[in-house]
Structures are given as structure tokens and as C-alpha cells.
Design a protein around this motif. Structure first.
Motif, PDB file in Angstrom:
ATOM      1  N   HIS A  92      12.263  -8.623   8.650  1.00  0.00           N
ATOM      2  CA  HIS A  92      11.057  -8.572   7.836  1.00  0.00           C
ATOM      3  C   HIS A  92      10.837  -9.937   7.216  1.00  0.00           C
ATOM      4  CE1 HIS A  92      10.746  -4.280   8.246  1.00  0.00           C
ATOM      5  NE2 HIS A  92      11.972  -4.126   7.806  1.00  0.00           N
TER       6      HIS A  92
ATOM      7  N   THR B 172       2.763  -4.424   8.983  1.00  0.00           N
ATOM      8  CA  THR B 172       3.496  -3.886  10.115  1.00  0.00           C
ATOM      9  C   THR B 172       2.552  -3.150  11.051  1.00  0.00           C
ATOM     10  OG1 THR B 172       5.436  -3.607   8.717  1.00  0.00           O
ATOM     11  CG2 THR B 172       5.412  -2.392  10.783  1.00  0.00           C
ATOM     12  N   GLU B 173       2.653  -3.417  12.325  1.00  0.00           N
ATOM     13  CA  GLU B 173       1.862  -2.696  13.310  1.00  0.00           C
ATOM     14  C   GLU B 173       2.572  -1.402  13.683  1.00  0.00           C
ATOM     15  OE1 GLU B 173       1.087  -5.159  16.654  1.00  0.00           O
ATOM     16  OE2 GLU B 173      -0.359  -6.423  15.581  1.00  0.00           O
ATOM     17  N   GLY B 174       1.789  -0.332  13.813  1.00  0.00           N
ATOM     18  CA  GLY B 174       2.395   0.945  14.138  1.00  0.00           C
ATOM     19  C   GLY B 174       1.430   1.885  14.822  1.00  0.00           C
TER      20      GLY B 174
ATOM     21  N   TYR C  54       4.743   6.875  11.743  1.00  0.00           N
ATOM     22  CA  TYR C  54       4.324   5.866  12.713  1.00  0.00           C
ATOM     23  C   TYR C  54       5.494   5.495  13.617  1.00  0.00           C
ATOM     24  CZ  TYR C  54       0.477   5.146   9.406  1.00  0.00           C
ATOM     25  OH  TYR C  54      -0.592   5.324   8.573  1.00  0.00           O
TER      26      TYR C  54
ATOM     27  N   LEU D 144       7.021   2.257  15.008  1.00  0.00           N
ATOM     28  CA  LEU D 144       6.948   0.870  14.545  1.00  0.00           C
ATOM     29  C   LEU D 144       7.570  -0.124  15.520  1.00  0.00           C
ATOM     30  CD1 LEU D 144       7.876   1.403  10.784  1.00  0.00           C
ATOM     31  CD2 LEU D 144       5.615   1.367  11.837  1.00  0.00           C
TER      32      LEU D 144
ATOM     33  N   GLY E  80       8.689   5.120  11.209  1.00  0.00           N
ATOM     34  CA  GLY E  80       8.466   4.902   9.787  1.00  0.00           C
ATOM     35  C   GLY E  80       7.677   6.031   9.165  1.00  0.00           C
TER      36      GLY E  80
ATOM     37  N   HIS F 207       7.819   3.853   1.268  1.00  0.00           N
ATOM     38  CA  HIS F 207       8.047   3.664   2.697  1.00  0.00           C
ATOM     39  C   HIS F 207       9.508   3.898   3.035  1.00  0.00           C
ATOM     40  CE1 HIS F 207       4.741   1.071   1.396  1.00  0.00           C
ATOM     41  NE2 HIS F 207       4.241   1.137   2.613  1.00  0.00           N
TER      42      HIS F 207
ATOM     43  N   GLN G 184      12.088   3.823   6.911  1.00  0.00           N
ATOM     44  CA  GLN G 184      12.124   3.797   8.367  1.00  0.00           C
ATOM     45  C   GLN G 184      13.523   4.120   8.854  1.00  0.00           C
ATOM     46  OE1 GLN G 184      10.926  -0.235   9.267  1.00  0.00           O
ATOM     47  NE2 GLN G 184      13.043  -0.858   9.636  1.00  0.00           N
TER      48      GLN G 184
ATOM     49  N   PHE H 188       9.203  -1.456   4.690  1.00  0.00           N
ATOM     50  CA  PHE H 188       8.199  -2.229   5.405  1.00  0.00           C
ATOM     51  C   PHE H 188       6.932  -2.252   4.571  1.00  0.00           C
ATOM     52  CE2 PHE H 188       8.282   2.122   6.923  1.00  0.00           C
ATOM     53  CZ  PHE H 188       6.971   2.536   6.800  1.00  0.00           C
TER      54      PHE H 188
ATOM     55  N   ILE I  17       0.622  -0.860   6.785  1.00  0.00           N
ATOM     56  CA  ILE I  17       0.553  -0.491   8.190  1.00  0.00           C
ATOM     57  C   ILE I  17      -0.791  -0.902   8.787  1.00  0.00           C
ATOM     58  CG2 ILE I  17       0.372   1.485   9.764  1.00  0.00           C
ATOM     59  CD1 ILE I  17       3.178   1.009   9.096  1.00  0.00           C
TER      60      ILE I  17
ATOM     61  N   GLU J  57      -2.737   0.122  11.976  1.00  0.00           N
ATOM     62  CA  GLU J  57      -2.681   1.142  13.018  1.00  0.00           C
ATOM     63  C   GLU J  57      -3.188   0.578  14.332  1.00  0.00           C
ATOM     64  OE1 GLU J  57      -4.921   5.343  13.812  1.00  0.00           O
ATOM     65  OE2 GLU J  57      -4.046   5.061  11.801  1.00  0.00           O
TER      66      GLU J  57
END
Length: 586
Positions: free
Chosen positions: A113, A122-124, A147, A149, A159, A172, A174, A220, A223, A225
Motif C-alpha cells: 500500500h 484501490t481498484e476492485g 470486492y 481486490l 475486501g 475496511h 481484507q 485499504f 474503492i 469499482e
């Protein structure tokens, strides 16, 4: 099976110098929580000082055993840290499963991170129609979103983001897991753990987890999406027994190796392991798997975390103190899986059997004296219901005077008298009374001990509801002798009369069996409340009392304490002071 794992899992915690205490969660949270506490705080005992119970860590899982297993891993991690070691830990009934749990924890912690959590986006892939997330906070204004992740060493990262209106920011968590559906459940439990930590945090802490939490569940940021996948479409997990090997292969594919050491003694029932994920090219001797105890650690030191168990944990009891009542409750449950009650339809009973239901009372027909309780209609001064509810006080002052026979007749008639009838089977009319009763079986008998009632001599009487008369049972016990067998003799000596509720179990249990014991107690509660409200409406004081010597009162009314037993008392007396003013008493 999980119930069988709970004792050895808790033993795996206590064997490391810590203890497990169950934590209450809001009823809307579909999970089980437990706290890691110093060993001296593990015993449930009554503490009227409400002293703090320090909490060292928290686990949330689907059941009690799952939470205890996670605390066993947490206890091992804490012991290692006190010995100067840093490692991820796992605990399970199976060695390979414990190894997998430890590797998953290490992979979740290793996920990089850059910058601070607040700076990370963060992409999820959002998991739609996620039942575990929906169920966790069902009925609240909050929600949990789950999600995918990405991956950590080719192992999926799942996550969860929890949002509740009362929280200042989302929470959050994960996890890593080869089984995506199981990973979703674990992520939901992980973020519920964060919620529990935030709830237990004292004023000196933020809602962020305490320092010892860092490294157990990675965090994290916001998000972004990038897609949607249905929960039902998530891939199934690996075949049983292959998980640890698949994880080791995934690590090897990224130039990593898991160095695992078994910490628990052989035959303990629960395996606890420590794991370090390191580059595969480290010294072979340092990387080899090994078994053995944790190096000696200092005595357990309570590290201040700012977490304190809920105060209600101080008002507790030992499980052995309530064992029989728990057995009773379990055996009085109704279940759909198998028939526990005889199928009884009153319409299928013979007329003679139906008439027996309507004769739910005793009859002391040979009593030396009896008193008709007939009245001339509605009492002239009957308080309305809303006023009765507001002014009812058990400890309202009694004037020490006498009740009138008319007051007593109205009280008994309005609380347990016959108020109508109903047709049963088309040919038998059964009496209906003022108070509800399971199956219309009226499993409670009402006895009255008279001290000062004008027009009625002192003695013990039975209310015969069929004819609405008081029948003398005995007159050889003095009021002072009887009240000496209660827990509040001084208060009882102020009363003019005492209602004695007696459960007639055989009258009920032919139909309801074990559950019938519960319904008799409920019938008694219904009847007592009717007596209390009616007495209040008549301007009297009604003081319910459970403090009495059972065997003495069973002998007093002449029952064996098994098929029939005294359940409850209510003291009656005239109210002193203005009727309209409620007293500030219990």
C-alpha cells in the motif's frame, strides 16, 4: 461439529496464558464475537464493582468455535512478539488448515500500500447479490460491500467495506483466500471485527484498531469499482486436503517460501502454527519447516490497548449456576423436525373429555366455611387503564388497614373469574376466564391467605372459580408464622392478604409435555399481572414476591411440589395517601 471444537480451541488459548470471553454483539449482527483477555479475567464471576476487563484482541466468526480458533492464533502471535519474534499464525483442528490460515494472514499483510491509507485508491470488482454481506447488518441503516481486490502471490484478495451512519468513516478489511465464497465470509467477519474494536475503544482511542491489530488484517483506501460479479458466480475452492500445497506452490511461483513451525504440543486437539513468508533463496536451514514450542516468553503483560469489555460482563454467573434452567429451556422447545407433542384437536375429543377441560379447578366442597364472592356489578370507583399503568408501584406504601370483602370479590372476579363461554366441538360449552391460559387449560390455582379482610375470617382459602366462592383450606397457621418464610417479612406484615399462585402441571402437561412446564409459568405470569392491574384499579397495592421458602408454602397449601407447586406470591393491602399520585418506588 463446531460445538465439539470449542473446548479444545479455548484450551489452546488458555494454554498460552490467555483467556476467552464471549462478547455481546447487537442482535442485528449475524456473527459471534469473543475477546482475548488476561487469564485472570477469563472466569465469569459476579463483580458488583464493575471493574474494567482489559481486552487484548477481538475475533468475530460464524460461531463460537471459529472465534476461539482465531483467538488461539492471536494469542500465539502475541507470545511470539513478547519473545522478540514476528510471525503470522494460524490455528485449526488440522495441521494443513492451520498452515493455510497462517499463510493467508501473511499474504493479506504483505499486500503493498503506497503512501497512507487515506491516499490509496484501490481498484476492485464489486461482488453483487452478496448474501453474507446483506445478512451481517440486516435491518439496519448500514451496509457492507465486498470486492475482489486483485491477488497477492496469485492468491485472490477479498475486501469488505462497512458503512454505518453513526461511524465517522467507513471501516475496511481484507483477507486472502483461494475459496472466494469462503473469503467473502471471512472478509465480512474481518470488517465486523473492526466494528467491534471501534465499539470497544475507550475515549482515549480512535476508531482505528489498536497497535497490536496492525498486521493481522490489512487495510485499504477508497474503492474504484472496475466491474461487477455475482456472488453466485464466484469460483469454488480447492479440494479438501490440497489447500496448503496449492498455497506453497503459489508462493514458489513468486519466489517465496513459507517457513512454518508448529507451536502446539502433540495431541492437543488444536494445531497452532507460526509462519514467515520469505524469499525462497534464504538460507535453507533458516527456511526449513520445524516443530517445537515457542521460545520462553516473559509473563503475560497486559499491554494497554484502550479497549474495555462491556460493563454488563461484570454482572454474570458461572455456567454451572444456571445449568438446570438451561436444560429445562432446551427440553421445553418445540421443534418441527420431530413430533414432540400429541396431536390434540378438541373437536375430536369425546364430549366427556371436553367437559373435563372446563373443570380446571379444585373443589374444597367440605370446607368448614366458604364465602360467596358475588358482587352487585361494576365497582363504583375503578381507575382507568392508563392511570393504573402509570401509578402501579410494588413498593407503594400500604396503610396497614383492612380490605373489604367487596374489594376482594371484585379483585378476584376481574382477574380470574369466569367472564364468558365458548362452544367446543359443537356440543359442549366451556367457561372462559378473565386471564389467558395455554389451550384454555387454566393450569394455575389461586389460594388466598387472609389477614385483615372485613367479613372474612383469617385463614387460607381457595378460589373456586366455577362457583366464584372462597373455600377454607386451613386456619391453623398464623400470619406471622407464614410471613417469616418469605424474604421480606417486614413488608409482608403490612399486607392485609396474600395471593398464592400454584401451578397444576398435570392439568397442562398431558397436552404440552415438556413445553407445558414453560406454559404453566407463563400462565402464572399472566394471572399475576391481571391481579396487579386490577388491584391498582381498585386503589389497592399489589406487591409481587418471588422470595419465599418453596417447601414451606407447598406444605401450606397441601401440594407435593412436583405435580403441583407454589410458583409466586402477591401481597395485597390498602394504599395509603392520595390515589392519584404515583410514588417514586420500584
Amino acid at each position: 461439529m463446531t460445538d465439539l471444537l470449542t473446548p479444545p480451541a479455548e484450551a489452546a488459548v488458555t494454554g498460552q496464558g490467555y483467556g476467552v470471553r464471549a462478547l455481546p454483539l447487537p442482535l442485528y449482527v449475524r456473527a459471534h464475537a469473543a475477546a482475548l483477555v488476561p487469564l485472570g479475567h477469563v472466569a465469569e464471576r459476579l463483580d458488583l464493582t464493575a471493574a474494567d476487563i482489559p481486552v487484548l484482541d477481538v475475533a468475530v466468526a460464524a460461531d463460537e468455535a471459529g472465534a476461539a480458533l482465531r483467538l488461539a492464533a492471536s494469542a500465539a502471535r502475541s507470545r511470539l512478539a513478547r519473545a522478540g519474534e514476528s510471525a503470522d499464525t494460524g490455528a485449526a483442528a488440522d495441521h494443513d488448515e492451520a498452515v493455510a490460515q497462517a499463510i493467508y494472514a501473511g499474504l493479506a499483510r504483505r499486500r503493498p500500500h503506497p503512501g497512507t491509507i487515506e491516499d490509496v485508491r484501490t481498484e476492485g470488482i464489486r461482488i453483487a447479490d452478496c448474501e453474507p454481506a446483506r445478512a451481517a447488518l440486516r435491518g439496519t441503516g448500514g451496509r457492507i460491500d465486498c470486492y475482489l481486490l486483485g491477488e497477492s502471490a496469485s492468491v485472490p484478495v477479498i475486501g469488505a467495506v462497512l458503512r454505518l451512519p453513526r461511524l465517522g468513516r467507513p471501516l475496511h478489511a481484507q483477507v486472502c483466500d483461494l475459496d472466494l465464497r469462503r473469503g467473502v465470509r471471512r472478509a465480512v467477519h474481518a470488517v465486523l471485527r473492526r466494528l467491534t474494536l471501534a465499539t470497544l475503544a475507550g475515549p482515549e482511542t480512535d476508531t482505528a484498531p489498536p497497535p497490536h491489530d496492525i498486521g493481522t488484517i490489512a487495510d485499504f483506501g477508497d474503492i474504484v469499482e472496475t466491474g461487477v460479479i455475482a456472488h453466485a458466480d464466484l469460483a469454488a475452492g480447492p479440494a479438501p486436503g490440497t489447500e496448503a500445497a496449492l498455497l506453497r506452490a503459489a508462493l514458489a511461483g513468486h519466489g517465496l517460501r513459507a517457513r512454518v513451525r508448529t507451536l502446539s504440543p502433540a495431541g492437543a486437539g488444536i494445531t497452532v502454527v507460526a509462519c514467515r513468508i520469505a524469499p525462497a533463496d534464504v538460507d535453507a536451514g533458516d527456511a526449513a519447516d520445524a516443530d517445537g514450542p515457542v521460545p520462553p516468553a516473559p509473563a503475560v503483560v497486559v499491554v494497554p490497548t484502550g479497549l474495555r469489555a462491556p460493563r454488563q460482563l461484570s454482572l454474570t454467573y458461572r455456567p454451572a449456576d444456571v445449568r438446570l434452567s438451561r436444560i429445562f429451556h432446551e427440553n421445553s422447545k418445540m421443534r418441527t423436525g420431530f413430533g414432540t407433542l400429541p396431536a390434540v384437536d378438541v373437536n375430536d375429543m369425546a364430549p366427556a373429555a371436553r367437559r373435563l377441560i372446563g373443570q380446571a379447578y379444585r373443589d374444597f366442597r367440605d370446607a368448614a366455611r366458604s364465602y360467596d364472592l358475588g358482587t352487585d356489578g361494576r365497582p363504583a370507583d375503578l381507575a382507568p387503564l392508563d392511570q393504573c399503568v402509570r401509578r402501579r408501584r410494588s413498593w407503594a406504601p400500604m396503610g396497614g388497614g383492612a380490605l373489604s370483602r367487596d374489594q376482594l370479590a371484585h379483585l378476584l372476579g376481574l382477574s380470574y373469574g369466569t367472564t364468558g363461554s365458548g362452544l367446543a366441538g359443537g356440543d359442549v360449552r366451556l367457561p372462559l376466564r378473565a386471564t389467558p391460559s395455554a389451550g384454555g387449560l387454566y393450569s394455575c390455582d389461586l389460594f388466598l391467605l387472609v389477614n385483615r379482610v372485613t367479613g372474612i375470617e383469617p385463614g387460607l382459602y381457595y378460589l373456586q372459580p366455577g362457583r366464584q366462592v372462597l373455600q377454607l383450606v386451613r386456619a391453623d397457621r398464623t400470619w406471622a408464622e407464614v410471613t417469616a418464610q418469605t424474604g421480606y417479612r417486614d413488608r409482608a406484615d403490612q399486607a392485609a392478604a396474600m395471593v398464592i399462585y400454584t401451578g397444576a402441571f398435570r392439568r397442562n402437561q398431558w397436552k404440552y409435555r415438556e413445553r407445558g412446564y414453560r406454559t404453566v409459568l407463563l400462565d402464572c405470569g399472566h394471572l399475576a399481572q391481571s391481579v396487579v392491574l386490577t388491584a391498582t384499579a381498585l386503589g389497592l397495592v399489589a406487591h409481587p414476591m418471588i422470595a419465599f421458602i418453596d417447601d414451606y408454602f407447598n406444605d401450606l397449601v397441601g401440594v407435593d411440589g412436583v405435580d403441583d407447586a407454589v410458583l409466586y406470591l402477591t401481597l395485597l393491602g390498602p394504599r395509603s395517601g392520595p390515589r392519584s399520585q404515583p410514588e417514586e418506588t420500584a
